[in-house]
Design a protein around this motif. Structure first.
Motif, mmCIF file in Angstrom:
data_model
loop_
_atom_site.group_PDB
_atom_site.id
_atom_site.type_symbol
_atom_site.label_atom_id
_atom_site.label_comp_id
_atom_site.label_asym_id
_atom_site.label_seq_id
_atom_site.Cartn_x
_atom_site.Cartn_y
_atom_site.Cartn_z
ATOM 1 N N GLY A 1 3.961 6.358 -5.525
ATOM 2 C CA GLY A 1 3.925 6.434 -7.005
ATOM 3 C C GLY A 1 2.957 5.388 -7.940
ATOM 4 O O GLY A 1 2.183 4.691 -7.286
ATOM 5 N N THR A 2 3.199 5.166 -8.991
ATOM 6 C CA THR A 2 2.461 3.872 -9.992
ATOM 7 C C THR A 2 3.503 2.782 -9.801
ATOM 8 O O THR A 2 4.802 2.548 -10.081
ATOM 9 N N LEU A 3 2.683 1.830 -8.963
ATOM 10 C CA LEU A 3 3.125 0.396 -8.812
ATOM 11 C C LEU A 3 2.916 -0.473 -9.862
ATOM 12 O O LEU A 3 1.471 -0.784 -9.862
ATOM 13 N N VAL A 4 3.596 -0.943 -10.704
ATOM 14 C CA VAL A 4 3.130 -1.801 -11.990
ATOM 15 C C VAL A 4 3.204 -3.357 -11.349
ATOM 16 O O VAL A 4 2.290 -4.095 -11.418
ATOM 17 N N ARG A 5 4.183 -3.660 -10.627
ATOM 18 C CA ARG A 5 4.189 -5.102 -10.107
ATOM 19 C C ARG A 5 5.215 -5.051 -8.646
ATOM 20 O O ARG A 5 5.904 -4.291 -8.647
ATOM 21 N N GLN B 1 2.233 1.813 -3.317
ATOM 22 C CA GLN B 1 1.075 2.344 -4.200
ATOM 23 C C GLN B 1 0.926 3.711 -4.161
ATOM 24 O O GLN B 1 0.474 4.329 -5.015
ATOM 25 N N ASN B 2 0.910 4.204 -2.850
ATOM 26 C CA ASN B 2 0.470 5.610 -2.510
ATOM 27 C C ASN B 2 1.706 6.532 -2.864
ATOM 28 O O ASN B 2 1.177 7.870 -3.052
ATOM 29 N N THR C 1 0.804 -1.030 0.139
ATOM 30 C CA THR C 1 -0.132 -0.017 -0.057
ATOM 31 C C THR C 1 1.108 1.125 0.285
ATOM 32 O O THR C 1 0.519 2.275 -0.521
#
Length: 86
Positions: free
Chosen positions: A32-36, A29-30, A26
């Motif tokens: 930036g952009t988390l792809v995997r 994800q907060n 989490t």
């Protein structure tokens, strides 16, 4: 995100704390952009139930991409078992 599971586990154990993998995901994800989110670890082959298996299953179910590598144990016939012959 790439996680070296063995080193992260050893470091957390040495420092005396547990890792909240859901919160870790989490937080990334907060920011930036988390792809995997990849989690790399080794699983001892032929040991029956592995102590890391529940964690690996949980991570796989909770949006991590888990990459495992089976390890094998080799016994050196020339060396006596530890504790013998010393």
């Amino acid at each position: 995100m790439f996680i070296d599971g063995a080193n992260l586990y050893a470091t957390a154990k040495a420092l005396g704390f547990d890792i909240d993998y859901k919160r870790l995901l989490t937080d990334f994800q907060n920011v930036g952009t988390l792809v995997r989110a990849f989690y790399y670890t080794a699983i001892i082959e032929g040991s029956g139930i592995s102590s890391i298996r529940p964690l690996v299953d949980w991570l796989d179910y909770n949006s991590y991409t888990v990459v495992t590598k089976a390890t094998k144990e080799f016994i050196d016939a020339k060396r006596p078992p530890q504790g013998e012959g010393q």
